[in-house]
Design an enzyme around this catalytic site. Structure first.
Site, PDB file in Angstrom:
ATOM      1  N   ASN A   9     -30.768  44.563  72.199  1.00  0.00           N
ATOM      2  CA  ASN A   9     -29.965  43.826  73.176  1.00  0.00           C
ATOM      3  C   ASN A   9     -28.586  44.470  73.211  1.00  0.00           C
ATOM      4  O   ASN A   9     -27.807  44.310  72.277  1.00  0.00           O
ATOM      5  CB  ASN A   9     -29.872  42.352  72.735  1.00  0.00           C
ATOM      6  CG  ASN A   9     -28.913  41.566  73.613  1.00  0.00           C
ATOM      7  OD1 ASN A   9     -28.546  41.988  74.701  1.00  0.00           O
ATOM      8  ND2 ASN A   9     -28.506  40.399  73.129  1.00  0.00           N
ATOM      9  N   LYS A  11     -26.191  43.792  75.163  1.00  0.00           N
ATOM     10  CA  LYS A  11     -25.142  42.842  75.597  1.00  0.00           C
ATOM     11  C   LYS A  11     -24.264  43.495  76.670  1.00  0.00           C
ATOM     12  O   LYS A  11     -24.762  44.296  77.457  1.00  0.00           O
ATOM     13  CB  LYS A  11     -24.317  42.358  74.401  1.00  0.00           C
ATOM     14  CG  LYS A  11     -25.188  41.919  73.233  1.00  0.00           C
ATOM     15  CD  LYS A  11     -24.433  41.170  72.182  1.00  0.00           C
ATOM     16  CE  LYS A  11     -25.332  40.933  70.980  1.00  0.00           C
ATOM     17  NZ  LYS A  11     -24.852  39.907  70.090  1.00  0.00           N
ATOM     18  N   HIS A  93     -30.344  33.261  75.174  1.00  0.00           N
ATOM     19  CA  HIS A  93     -29.550  33.846  74.084  1.00  0.00           C
ATOM     20  C   HIS A  93     -28.406  32.898  73.738  1.00  0.00           C
ATOM     21  O   HIS A  93     -27.824  32.263  74.617  1.00  0.00           O
ATOM     22  CB  HIS A  93     -29.012  35.222  74.500  1.00  0.00           C
ATOM     23  CG  HIS A  93     -28.465  35.989  73.330  1.00  0.00           C
ATOM     24  ND1 HIS A  93     -27.223  35.730  72.794  1.00  0.00           N
ATOM     25  CD2 HIS A  93     -29.004  36.965  72.572  1.00  0.00           C
ATOM     26  CE1 HIS A  93     -27.030  36.538  71.756  1.00  0.00           C
ATOM     27  NE2 HIS A  93     -28.096  37.290  71.603  1.00  0.00           N
ATOM     28  N   GLU A  95     -25.425  33.390  73.030  1.00  0.00           N
ATOM     29  CA  GLU A  95     -24.144  33.660  73.675  1.00  0.00           C
ATOM     30  C   GLU A  95     -24.100  33.033  75.063  1.00  0.00           C
ATOM     31  O   GLU A  95     -23.025  32.749  75.598  1.00  0.00           O
ATOM     32  CB  GLU A  95     -23.887  35.179  73.717  1.00  0.00           C
ATOM     33  CG  GLU A  95     -23.510  35.689  72.330  1.00  0.00           C
ATOM     34  CD  GLU A  95     -23.833  37.148  72.070  1.00  0.00           C
ATOM     35  OE1 GLU A  95     -24.120  37.890  73.022  1.00  0.00           O
ATOM     36  OE2 GLU A  95     -23.823  37.540  70.884  1.00  0.00           O
ATOM     37  N   GLU A 163     -32.970  33.212  66.092  1.00  0.00           N
ATOM     38  CA  GLU A 163     -31.661  33.825  65.889  1.00  0.00           C
ATOM     39  C   GLU A 163     -30.664  32.766  65.435  1.00  0.00           C
ATOM     40  O   GLU A 163     -30.047  32.088  66.275  1.00  0.00           O
ATOM     41  CB  GLU A 163     -31.168  34.448  67.200  1.00  0.00           C
ATOM     42  CG  GLU A 163     -32.055  35.537  67.739  1.00  0.00           C
ATOM     43  CD  GLU A 163     -31.243  36.534  68.548  1.00  0.00           C
ATOM     44  OE1 GLU A 163     -31.234  37.713  68.170  1.00  0.00           O
ATOM     45  OE2 GLU A 163     -30.590  36.130  69.518  1.00  0.00           O
ATOM     46  N   GLY A 169     -24.126  38.991  65.090  1.00  0.00           N
ATOM     47  CA  GLY A 169     -22.899  39.772  65.198  1.00  0.00           C
ATOM     48  C   GLY A 169     -21.906  39.525  64.078  1.00  0.00           C
ATOM     49  O   GLY A 169     -20.738  39.893  64.177  1.00  0.00           O
ATOM     50  N   SER A 209     -27.932  40.273  62.834  1.00  0.00           N
ATOM     51  CA  SER A 209     -27.415  41.321  61.955  1.00  0.00           C
ATOM     52  C   SER A 209     -28.505  42.153  61.285  1.00  0.00           C
ATOM     53  O   SER A 209     -28.363  42.567  60.127  1.00  0.00           O
ATOM     54  CB  SER A 209     -26.454  40.733  60.918  1.00  0.00           C
ATOM     55  OG  SER A 209     -25.374  40.080  61.566  1.00  0.00           O
TER      56      SER A 209
HETATM   57  C1  PEP Z   1     -28.413  39.604  69.300  1.00  0.00           C
HETATM   58  O1  PEP Z   1     -27.660  40.048  70.139  1.00  0.00           O
HETATM   59  O2  PEP Z   1     -29.377  38.902  69.662  1.00  0.00           O
HETATM   60  C2  PEP Z   1     -28.173  39.905  67.895  1.00  0.00           C
HETATM   61  C3  PEP Z   1     -29.026  39.475  66.992  1.00  0.00           C
HETATM   62  O3  PEP Z   1     -27.040  40.613  67.604  1.00  0.00           O
HETATM   63  P1  PEP Z   1     -26.703  41.331  66.179  1.00  0.00           P
HETATM   64  O4  PEP Z   1     -27.904  42.131  65.797  1.00  0.00           O
HETATM   65  O5  PEP Z   1     -25.511  42.179  66.485  1.00  0.00           O
HETATM   66  O6  PEP Z   1     -26.436  40.245  65.204  1.00  0.00           O
END
Ligand code: PEP
Length: 248
Positions: A9, A11, A93, A95, A163, A169, A209
């Protein structure tokens, strides 16, 4: 045998020059036993789809509108993503849930639109840190599953990504037992909607992460069928190393 999937992803990152990163994980995608998808910003989707056409890399959108077309300034429909070459779409997601106020009801409508446009739909679910500390993880994730998984979902067209919001992040990952418990719970909740057979076949990804140093350990946990990777998917070499976790 459940599908294994490593999804990147990007983003709101990436302009034309970042398309060169694809070359760094093309061979890894070819030689691994998992499916590989990259979800770039909309502006790169068509070009990335053309560039990956003869490869083992699929492309996807990071979001879609729940309607097919119409007076929705600034929005993009699932059908448009498919037309641009996407075969996947992320919905729900965190975010977007937490930054843009997307509700379970809206996420389900997006998931329905995405599935009916023929896209493999990656539904993100996960609790905030406060919700976990208050013992609400199962309640929150259970509601996200029961209210967002469309009746049209099946293991071919649908994937769930667990998640935990506090791990996205942040450089913090959920520990093995937290991931194991959440994934088993998600599979059980999905069986209430899809039936036990289809729920057993459903891929459930972990996101939060994931990096080249922890992917193998995380992907080996029971009921983990791959990862949704944010930051580490932006660096082609790191993403290649994560994909190679599934080398035959
Ligand atoms: C994500 O964007 O869904 C995500 C898990 O980001 P990261 O791997 O940076 O934590």
């Amino acid at each position: 045998m459940r599908r294994k999937l490593v999804a990147g992803n990007w983003k709101m990152n990436g302009t034309s020059s970042e398309l060169d990163e694809i070359g760094k994980f093309r061979d890894a995608a070819e030689s691994s036993s998992c499916d590989v998808v990259v979800c770039p910003p909309f502006t790169l989707l068509h070009r990335m789809s053309l560039q990956t056409r003869e490869t083992a890399i699929e492309t996807g959108g990071q979001n879609c509108h729940h309607l097919e077309a119409g007076a929705q300034t600034g929005e993009i429909s699932a059908r448009m993503l498919a037309d641009a070459g996407a075969t996947y779409c992320i919905v729900g997601h965190s975010e977007r849930r937490h930054g843009l106020g997307e509700t379970n009801d809206l996420v389900r409508r997006k998931a329905e639109a995405s599935v009916s446009a023929g896209l493999v739909t990656i539904l993100c679910v996960g609790e905030t840190e406060d919700e976990r500390l208050e013992g609400l993880t199962d309640e929150v994730v259970g509601a996200q599953i029961s209210e967002c998984v469309p009746k049209s979902a099946d293991p071919e067209n649908f994937v769930v990504a667990y998640e935990p919001v506090w791990a996205i992040g942040t450089g913090r990952t959920a520990d093995g037992s937290q991931i194991r418990e959440a994934h088993a719970f998600i599979r059980a909740e999905c069986s209430n909607i899809l039936g036990t057979g289809p729920a057993d076949e459903l891929a459930i990804l972990y996101g939060g992460s994931v990096n080249p140093g922890n992917a193998a350990e995380i992907f080996a946990i029971e009921n983990v069928d791959g990862g949704l990777v944010g930051g580490a998917s932006l660096k082609g070499d790191d993403f290649a190393a994560i994909i190679r976790t599934y080398r035959d």
